[in-house]
Motif scaffolding. Structure first.
Motif, PDB file in Angstrom:
ATOM      1  N   VAL A 194      18.652  -6.027  -6.127  1.00  0.00           N
ATOM      2  CA  VAL A 194      17.658  -5.401  -5.252  1.00  0.00           C
ATOM      3  C   VAL A 194      16.419  -5.053  -6.074  1.00  0.00           C
ATOM      4  CG1 VAL A 194      17.143  -3.501  -3.669  1.00  0.00           C
ATOM      5  CG2 VAL A 194      19.489  -4.342  -3.861  1.00  0.00           C
ATOM      6  N   HIS A 195      15.249  -5.416  -5.545  1.00  0.00           N
ATOM      7  CA  HIS A 195      13.972  -5.027  -6.154  1.00  0.00           C
ATOM      8  C   HIS A 195      13.266  -4.113  -5.157  1.00  0.00           C
ATOM      9  CE1 HIS A 195      10.304  -5.355  -8.520  1.00  0.00           C
ATOM     10  NE2 HIS A 195       9.632  -5.750  -7.448  1.00  0.00           N
ATOM     11  N   ALA A 196      13.033  -2.864  -5.549  1.00  0.00           N
ATOM     12  CA  ALA A 196      12.408  -1.898  -4.630  1.00  0.00           C
ATOM     13  C   ALA A 196      10.954  -1.689  -5.021  1.00  0.00           C
ATOM     14  CB  ALA A 196      13.169  -0.577  -4.682  1.00  0.00           C
ATOM     15  N   VAL A 197      10.076  -1.665  -4.011  1.00  0.00           N
ATOM     16  CA  VAL A 197       8.650  -1.445  -4.254  1.00  0.00           C
ATOM     17  C   VAL A 197       8.143  -0.357  -3.322  1.00  0.00           C
ATOM     18  CG1 VAL A 197       6.402  -2.571  -4.512  1.00  0.00           C
ATOM     19  CG2 VAL A 197       8.473  -3.959  -4.486  1.00  0.00           C
ATOM     20  N   ALA A 198       7.689   0.748  -3.889  1.00  0.00           N
ATOM     21  CA  ALA A 198       7.052   1.784  -3.065  1.00  0.00           C
ATOM     22  C   ALA A 198       5.696   1.238  -2.643  1.00  0.00           C
ATOM     23  CB  ALA A 198       6.896   3.068  -3.856  1.00  0.00           C
ATOM     24  N   LEU A 199       5.533   1.021  -1.357  1.00  0.00           N
ATOM     25  CA  LEU A 199       4.365   0.273  -0.892  1.00  0.00           C
ATOM     26  C   LEU A 199       3.907   0.783   0.456  1.00  0.00           C
ATOM     27  CD1 LEU A 199       2.629  -2.284  -1.494  1.00  0.00           C
ATOM     28  CD2 LEU A 199       4.322  -3.593  -0.202  1.00  0.00           C
ATOM     29  N   ASP A 200       2.599   1.016   0.568  1.00  0.00           N
ATOM     30  CA  ASP A 200       1.983   1.283   1.870  1.00  0.00           C
ATOM     31  C   ASP A 200       1.383  -0.036   2.330  1.00  0.00           C
ATOM     32  OD1 ASP A 200       0.292   1.945   3.996  1.00  0.00           O
ATOM     33  OD2 ASP A 200      -0.083   3.957   3.193  1.00  0.00           O
ATOM     34  N   VAL A 201       1.895  -0.590   3.415  1.00  0.00           N
ATOM     35  CA  VAL A 201       1.434  -1.926   3.824  1.00  0.00           C
ATOM     36  C   VAL A 201      -0.031  -1.936   4.248  1.00  0.00           C
ATOM     37  CG1 VAL A 201       3.743  -2.760   4.458  1.00  0.00           C
ATOM     38  CG2 VAL A 201       2.283  -1.708   6.211  1.00  0.00           C
ATOM     39  N   ARG A 202      -0.615  -0.750   4.443  1.00  0.00           N
ATOM     40  CA  ARG A 202      -2.041  -0.699   4.815  1.00  0.00           C
ATOM     41  C   ARG A 202      -2.947  -0.985   3.626  1.00  0.00           C
ATOM     42  NH1 ARG A 202      -2.037   5.219   7.243  1.00  0.00           N
ATOM     43  NH2 ARG A 202      -0.773   5.429   5.360  1.00  0.00           N
ATOM     44  N   ASP A 203      -2.390  -0.986   2.437  1.00  0.00           N
ATOM     45  CA  ASP A 203      -3.167  -1.146   1.202  1.00  0.00           C
ATOM     46  C   ASP A 203      -3.103  -2.620   0.772  1.00  0.00           C
ATOM     47  OD1 ASP A 203      -4.133  -1.200  -1.394  1.00  0.00           O
ATOM     48  OD2 ASP A 203      -3.206   0.712  -1.947  1.00  0.00           O
ATOM     49  N   GLU A 204      -4.140  -3.365   1.133  1.00  0.00           N
ATOM     50  CA  GLU A 204      -4.119  -4.814   0.885  1.00  0.00           C
ATOM     51  C   GLU A 204      -3.945  -5.134  -0.594  1.00  0.00           C
ATOM     52  OE1 GLU A 204      -7.724  -6.845   2.002  1.00  0.00           O
ATOM     53  OE2 GLU A 204      -6.854  -8.826   1.680  1.00  0.00           O
ATOM     54  N   ALA A 205      -4.677  -4.412  -1.440  1.00  0.00           N
ATOM     55  CA  ALA A 205      -4.593  -4.696  -2.886  1.00  0.00           C
ATOM     56  C   ALA A 205      -3.189  -4.412  -3.403  1.00  0.00           C
ATOM     57  CB  ALA A 205      -5.628  -3.852  -3.641  1.00  0.00           C
ATOM     58  N   ALA A 206      -2.577  -3.339  -2.912  1.00  0.00           N
ATOM     59  CA  ALA A 206      -1.220  -2.999  -3.357  1.00  0.00           C
ATOM     60  C   ALA A 206      -0.214  -4.047  -2.885  1.00  0.00           C
ATOM     61  CB  ALA A 206      -0.827  -1.613  -2.841  1.00  0.00           C
ATOM     62  N   VAL A 207      -0.398  -4.544  -1.668  1.00  0.00           N
ATOM     63  CA  VAL A 207       0.510  -5.593  -1.168  1.00  0.00           C
ATOM     64  C   VAL A 207       0.378  -6.839  -2.040  1.00  0.00           C
ATOM     65  CG1 VAL A 207       0.930  -7.187   0.759  1.00  0.00           C
ATOM     66  CG2 VAL A 207       0.550  -4.743   1.220  1.00  0.00           C
ATOM     67  N   ASN A 208      -0.854  -7.252  -2.304  1.00  0.00           N
ATOM     68  CA  ASN A 208      -1.054  -8.456  -3.125  1.00  0.00           C
ATOM     69  C   ASN A 208      -0.496  -8.269  -4.532  1.00  0.00           C
ATOM     70  OD1 ASN A 208      -2.284  -9.869  -1.073  1.00  0.00           O
ATOM     71  ND2 ASN A 208      -4.339  -9.184  -1.614  1.00  0.00           N
ATOM     72  N   ALA A 209      -0.702  -7.072  -5.088  1.00  0.00           N
ATOM     73  CA  ALA A 209      -0.211  -6.806  -6.448  1.00  0.00           C
ATOM     74  C   ALA A 209       1.320  -6.814  -6.468  1.00  0.00           C
ATOM     75  CB  ALA A 209      -0.747  -5.459  -6.947  1.00  0.00           C
ATOM     76  N   ALA A 210       1.930  -6.237  -5.434  1.00  0.00           N
ATOM     77  CA  ALA A 210       3.404  -6.183  -5.398  1.00  0.00           C
ATOM     78  C   ALA A 210       3.985  -7.590  -5.309  1.00  0.00           C
ATOM     79  CB  ALA A 210       3.863  -5.344  -4.202  1.00  0.00           C
ATOM     80  N   VAL A 211       3.362  -8.443  -4.515  1.00  0.00           N
ATOM     81  CA  VAL A 211       3.877  -9.814  -4.377  1.00  0.00           C
ATOM     82  C   VAL A 211       3.634 -10.600  -5.667  1.00  0.00           C
ATOM     83  CG1 VAL A 211       3.623 -11.989  -3.092  1.00  0.00           C
ATOM     84  CG2 VAL A 211       3.681  -9.798  -1.858  1.00  0.00           C
ATOM     85  N   ALA A 212       2.448 -10.408  -6.264  1.00  0.00           N
ATOM     86  CA  ALA A 212       2.142 -11.127  -7.513  1.00  0.00           C
ATOM     87  C   ALA A 212       3.066 -10.680  -8.647  1.00  0.00           C
ATOM     88  CB  ALA A 212       0.686 -10.885  -7.906  1.00  0.00           C
ATOM     89  N   ALA A 213       3.546  -9.444  -8.585  1.00  0.00           N
ATOM     90  CA  ALA A 213       4.364  -8.898  -9.689  1.00  0.00           C
ATOM     91  C   ALA A 213       5.867  -9.037  -9.433  1.00  0.00           C
ATOM     92  CB  ALA A 213       4.011  -7.418  -9.887  1.00  0.00           C
ATOM     93  N   LEU A 214       6.244  -9.805  -8.431  1.00  0.00           N
ATOM     94  CA  LEU A 214       7.693  -9.948  -8.191  1.00  0.00           C
ATOM     95  C   LEU A 214       8.352 -10.576  -9.409  1.00  0.00           C
ATOM     96  CD1 LEU A 214       7.792 -11.265  -4.483  1.00  0.00           C
ATOM     97  CD2 LEU A 214       8.556  -9.023  -5.334  1.00  0.00           C
ATOM     98  N   PRO A 215       9.459 -10.021  -9.854  1.00  0.00           N
ATOM     99  CA  PRO A 215      10.183 -10.642 -10.977  1.00  0.00           C
ATOM    100  C   PRO A 215      10.589 -12.072 -10.613  1.00  0.00           C
ATOM    101  CG  PRO A 215      11.104  -8.475 -10.428  1.00  0.00           C
ATOM    102  CD  PRO A 215      10.114  -8.814  -9.352  1.00  0.00           C
ATOM    103  N   ALA A 216      10.713 -12.934 -11.615  1.00  0.00           N
ATOM    104  CA  ALA A 216      10.969 -14.361 -11.350  1.00  0.00           C
ATOM    105  C   ALA A 216      12.170 -14.556 -10.427  1.00  0.00           C
ATOM    106  CB  ALA A 216      11.181 -15.094 -12.669  1.00  0.00           C
ATOM    107  N   ASP A 217      13.199 -13.723 -10.594  1.00  0.00           N
ATOM    108  CA  ASP A 217      14.412 -13.880  -9.778  1.00  0.00           C
ATOM    109  C   ASP A 217      14.193 -13.559  -8.308  1.00  0.00           C
ATOM    110  OD1 ASP A 217      15.654 -14.448 -12.069  1.00  0.00           O
ATOM    111  OD2 ASP A 217      16.913 -12.654 -12.154  1.00  0.00           O
ATOM    112  N   PHE A 218      13.062 -12.914  -8.010  1.00  0.00           N
ATOM    113  CA  PHE A 218      12.796 -12.512  -6.626  1.00  0.00           C
ATOM    114  C   PHE A 218      11.565 -13.208  -6.047  1.00  0.00           C
ATOM    115  CE2 PHE A 218      15.240  -8.950  -8.315  1.00  0.00           C
ATOM    116  CZ  PHE A 218      16.085  -8.626  -7.260  1.00  0.00           C
ATOM    117  N   ALA A 219      10.935 -14.077  -6.842  1.00  0.00           N
ATOM    118  CA  ALA A 219       9.603 -14.569  -6.471  1.00  0.00           C
ATOM    119  C   ALA A 219       9.621 -15.549  -5.300  1.00  0.00           C
ATOM    120  CB  ALA A 219       8.932 -15.202  -7.682  1.00  0.00           C
TER     121      ALA A 219
END
Ligand code: NDP
Ligand code: 8X3
Length: 252
Positions: free
Chosen positions: A52-77
């Motif tokens: 499980v990879h958990a990300v504290a994320l407010d979906v209203r924050d476009e930059a945070a959403v993009n950063a969270a997806v870009a930073a997914l560990p290889a096993d979760f990408a």
């Protein structure tokens, strides 16, 4: 090979139930929500069973959403399934009395948040020619009711966006589904009534509403149909809910 699901809004209701359902079937999970204590508790619970990879994320924050997806560990990408579940209704006032801030929060979360997550994850699915986006719409997107003004309109957006995605994705093996639940007992009404438990409890009193697990079951079923099958839309209500006749005013 295990599949990877990215689920938004897992700290309560449908999202939490979906995370548990997919974990029980061995899916690897990326789970998102704002309340970090709940997110961490769910991560710890599910991590005993699956990665499980958990990300504290407010979906209203476009930059945070993009950063969270870009930073997914290889096993979760390589996300196989995106469940766009995070969302809310605020208030039941008639349109001329609604706080604009409530309308903005619903648009920012239910529409823009869903768009940010979709736009961040969809290109990878198309490049891999594999994937599935399950959006959580609502009966409120199909059937008007008093006080449903902007909430219902956000869910109508979700419905049409889901269908239009299908049109754009023709020729790929990426699937899109809009699940449209009716009354379900989660924290939805508590949020709608801004933490007031009295009116929230009244919504479900004397009824047998849908439960979060019913929706998780449907999301799981939808996501596990054979690869050539796409469920476009699926509307579901509890048996205790149905339709009313048109309302007529006789006062002018
Ligand atoms: P809950 O209030 O129980 O759960 C909503 C979830 O969304 C929470 O985990 C919340 O987490 C998350 N969320 C809200 N805002 C944000 C945000 N800005 N960023 C990230 N996460 C957010 O309600 P439900 O489970 O019932 O609702 C889930 C979805 O189902 C919603 O889209 C709702 O509109 C829809 N729906 C609900 C129905 C019902 O009757 N219950 C019927 C039809 C559709 P946190 O606050 O920690 O961020
Ligand atoms: C939630 C169902 O009928 O309260 O989307 O709008 S309803």
């Amino acid at each position: 090979m295990s599949q990877i699901a990215f689920i938004t809004g897992v700290t309560s209701g449908f999202g939490a139930a979906c995370a548990r359902q997919f974990a029980a079937h061995g899916w690897h999970l990326i789970v998102c929500g704002r309340r970090q204590d709940r997110l961490e508790a769910l991560r710890a619970e599910l991590a005993a069973t699956v990665p499980v990879h958990a990300v504290a994320l407010d979906v209203r924050d476009e930059a945070a959403v993009n950063a969270a997806v870009a930073a997914l560990p290889a096993d979760f990408a390589e996300v196989d399934l995106l469940v766009n579940n995070a969302g809310l209704a605020l208030g039941l006032e008639p349109a001329h009395q609604c706080p604009m801030d409530d309308w903005q929060r619903m648009v920012d979360t239910n529409i823009k948040g869903l768009l940010y997550c979709t736009r961040a994850i969809l290109p990878g699915m198309v490049a891999r020619n594999r994937g599935h986006i399950v959006n959580i719409g609502s009966v409120a997107g199909n059937h008007p009711y008093p006080g449903g003004n902007v909430y219902g309109a956000t869910k109508a957006f979700v419905r049409q966006f889901s269908l239009n995605l299908r049109a754009d994705l023709l020729g790929t093996r990426v699937r899109v589904t809009n699940i449209e639940p009716g009354m379900a007992e989660t924290e939805f009404s508590l949020v709608r009534f801004k933490g007031e438990s009295g009116p929230s409890a009244k919504v479900y009193a004397g009824t047998q509403p849908l439960q979060a697990e019913d929706i998780a079951d449907i999301v799981y079923w939808t996501a596990t149909r054979p690869a050539h099958v796409n469920i476009n839309t699926l509307e579901v209500m509890p048996v205790c809910q149905a339709f009313a006749p048109f309302a007529i005013s006789r006062t002018g």
